[in-house]
Design a protein around this motif. Structure first.
Motif, mmCIF file in Angstrom:
data_model
loop_
_atom_site.group_PDB
_atom_site.id
_atom_site.type_symbol
_atom_site.label_atom_id
_atom_site.label_comp_id
_atom_site.label_asym_id
_atom_site.label_seq_id
_atom_site.Cartn_x
_atom_site.Cartn_y
_atom_site.Cartn_z
ATOM 1 N N GLU A 1 0.788 -1.367 0.153
ATOM 2 C CA GLU A 1 0.050 -0.074 -0.052
ATOM 3 C C GLU A 1 0.756 1.343 -0.021
ATOM 4 O O GLU A 1 0.550 2.251 -0.525
ATOM 5 C CB GLU A 1 -0.962 0.043 1.081
ATOM 6 C CG GLU A 1 -2.195 -1.173 1.252
ATOM 7 C CD GLU A 1 -2.752 -1.221 2.275
ATOM 8 O OE1 GLU A 1 -2.621 -0.351 3.364
ATOM 9 O OE2 GLU A 1 -3.671 -2.017 2.269
ATOM 10 N N ALA A 2 2.163 1.081 0.831
ATOM 11 C CA ALA A 2 2.818 2.561 0.657
ATOM 12 C C ALA A 2 3.604 2.710 -0.646
ATOM 13 O O ALA A 2 3.674 3.668 -1.034
ATOM 14 C CB ALA A 2 4.006 2.450 1.756
ATOM 15 N N THR A 3 4.005 1.384 -1.371
ATOM 16 C CA THR A 3 4.793 1.638 -2.466
ATOM 17 C C THR A 3 3.891 1.466 -3.838
ATOM 18 O O THR A 3 4.227 2.081 -5.099
ATOM 19 C CB THR A 3 5.837 0.537 -2.624
ATOM 20 O OG1 THR A 3 5.292 -0.901 -2.518
ATOM 21 C CG2 THR A 3 6.933 0.767 -1.394
ATOM 22 N N GLY A 4 2.556 0.966 -3.874
ATOM 23 C CA GLY A 4 1.820 0.803 -4.850
ATOM 24 C C GLY A 4 2.128 -0.121 -5.585
ATOM 25 O O GLY A 4 1.604 -0.538 -6.821
ATOM 26 N N THR A 5 2.915 -1.271 -5.295
ATOM 27 C CA THR A 5 3.492 -2.273 -6.045
ATOM 28 C C THR A 5 3.756 -3.622 -5.028
ATOM 29 O O THR A 5 4.347 -3.398 -3.919
ATOM 30 C CB THR A 5 4.634 -1.954 -6.990
ATOM 31 O OG1 THR A 5 5.012 -3.146 -7.571
ATOM 32 C CG2 THR A 5 5.808 -1.397 -5.887
ATOM 33 N N TRP A 6 3.647 -4.619 -5.708
ATOM 34 C CA TRP A 6 3.858 -5.944 -4.878
ATOM 35 C C TRP A 6 5.542 -6.292 -5.181
ATOM 36 O O TRP A 6 6.071 -7.153 -4.608
ATOM 37 C CB TRP A 6 3.413 -7.165 -5.496
ATOM 38 C CG TRP A 6 1.784 -7.071 -4.736
ATOM 39 C CD1 TRP A 6 0.670 -6.630 -5.341
ATOM 40 C CD2 TRP A 6 1.323 -7.660 -3.434
ATOM 41 N NE1 TRP A 6 -0.431 -6.719 -4.564
ATOM 42 C CE2 TRP A 6 0.032 -7.414 -3.290
ATOM 43 C CE3 TRP A 6 2.247 -8.118 -2.395
ATOM 44 C CZ2 TRP A 6 -0.942 -7.735 -2.416
ATOM 45 C CZ3 TRP A 6 1.379 -8.621 -1.336
ATOM 46 C CH2 TRP A 6 -0.030 -7.996 -1.299
#
Length: 424
Positions: free
Chosen positions: A386-391
């Motif tokens: 959620e913080a980085t926008g990517t897995w």
């Protein structure tokens, strides 16, 4: 260096009951299949629970963490009870709690309700899992990788039988009914199977002549004083993290990558990417455990670990890179589970080889707590995403852990384990 094997005299009782250990193996497999849904079908329910109640995903996934923590961190105590009282009563209790957990889920209307159900399920599945794996370790010292692999594989693949019908019930807006009826059925099956389970008596088993095995039965305190014990714990934690995150997060991950509902067409049938991936993953997870278990019986546990852990690390890296394609998502998640499932057969078999079987319930119970340590990282994965926008950040990290564990298997574990067995 291999251990010295003494020639054992023939055991009439062992010969008379040569096929009985296979009955025990089948009973363990049945119990594990019935217990599998609590862990492996959970990801199907998360989006529906979120949509129904509007809770944050990270809050819902705390239930999964509670389940894994309770399941794993009570295992040393459950293992002690198994070693003392045998598997029958422990599996019977486990079956009752396994069924009760999903019945509680079916009535839950708050996060607290789901947390309570998760704790109850952790107790139930912990009792079932520990008993069945320990029974396989004890009945099959000569084919330990195979027996533990099939037993653990049943837990990994068991939910493949019910993934599609459960997904269909959820899709029709009946996720609470799915919790209730499948919980009831699972609990009854385990309780019935438990009634004829038992541990082997003296003289009913023989050691392996291929894989180095200790001829000494360690106590838990004695095992905890050896370097191999801590090396196994650290490697177990590193390798279980990636697969455990995939188990809990595959549904949300597919949604975030935009492939959850995209159809994968195989000409003779078409299925949405998520249920297709879950079906394939359960099959691969189940195949992995006996496959690598049998391989380890012939090439050694450490060599099998190197191959599997390296494959898992590379598979997770590829999933992070190409997971936005539905075909790649399905295929690569299958690779990840094929290379991950074997941790539960290889580490349990190795612990039996290293420390003997008399107290293996409590010894492997402590080693199995590494799964609980790894589960603490599952909600953190949500927060990082959620913080980085990517897995990608999360997946690349756990991939590195798998590759490091693969190197540790051949560089560290192999010589340490050989010295340990020789000294014993």
């Amino acid at each position: 260096m291999t251990s010295t094997t003494t020639t054992s005299p023939p055991y009439p009782s062992a010969q008379a009951k040569a096929g009985y250990r296979w009955v025990q193996l089948i009973l363990g497999v049945v119990c594990m299949v019935a217990a599998a849904n609590i862990q492996y079908a959970w990801t199907l329910f998360v989006p529906e629970i979120q949509k129904t109640f509007g809770w944050q995903r990270a809050g819902i996934q705390i239930a999964f963490t509670i389940f894994v923590l309770v399941q794993t961190w009570l295992t040393p105590f459950e293992g002690y009870l198994i070693d003392r009282f045998g598997p029958r009563i422990i599996v019977l209790i486990g079956g009752f709690f396994t069924g009760l957990a999903w019945i509680i889920d079916s009535y839950a209307a708050s996060l607290t309700g789901y947390y309570v159900a998760a704790a109850v399920g952790g107790i139930g599945v912990g009792c079932v899992y520990a008993s069945c794996v320990n029974n396989a370790i004890k009945w099959f010292p000569d084919r330990r990788g195979l027996a533990v692999g099939f037993t653990a594989g049943a837990y990994g693949a068991g939910s493949a039988l019910t993934i599609i019908p459960i997904a269909n019930m959820i899709a029709n807006g009946a996720f609470q009914a799915a919790f209730f009826w499948y919980g009831l059925i699972q609990g009854i099956i385990i309780m019935l199977a438990s009634l004829t389970m038992r541990a082997p008596q003296a003289g009913e088993t023989r050691p392996s002549t291929i894989v180095p095995q200790s001829r000494r039965d360690y106590t838990l305190l004695e095992a905890a004083k050896t370097p191999v014990f801590y090396l196994l714990f650290v490697m177990f934690t590193m390798t279980v993290t990636g697969g455990l995150m995939a188990v809990a997060q595959l549904g949300p991950m597919s949604q975030d990558l935009g492939v959850k509902d995209l159809k994968v067409d195989l000409y003779f049938f078409a299925l949405a990417a998520l249920p297709f991936a879950l079906l394939l993953d359960r099959i691969m997870n189940g195949i992995s455990r006996p496959l690598f278990g049998v391989i380890s019986d012939y090439i050694g546990r450490e060599n099998a670990m190197f191959v599997a852990f390296m494959l898992e690390g590379l598979g997770i890296t590829a999933l992070a890179t190409f997971g936005g394609n539905p075909w790649a998502f399905v295929f690569l998640s299958g690779v990840v589970f094929l290379a991950w499932g074997e941790v539960y057969s290889l580490f349990s078999a190795t612990s039996g080889d290293a420390f003997g079987t008399k107290n293996i319930g409590s010894i492997y119970g402590v080693l199995y707590c590494s799964k609980g340590v790894a589960s603490l990282l599952v909600p953190i994965g949500n927060l990082i995403t959620e913080a980085t926008g990517t897995w990608s950040t999360v997946l690349y990290t756990v991939s590195g852990m798998d590759i490091l564990a693969a190197l540790c298997a051949v560089v560290l574990l192999k010589p340490v384990l050989r010295r340990h067995v020789a000294n014993a």
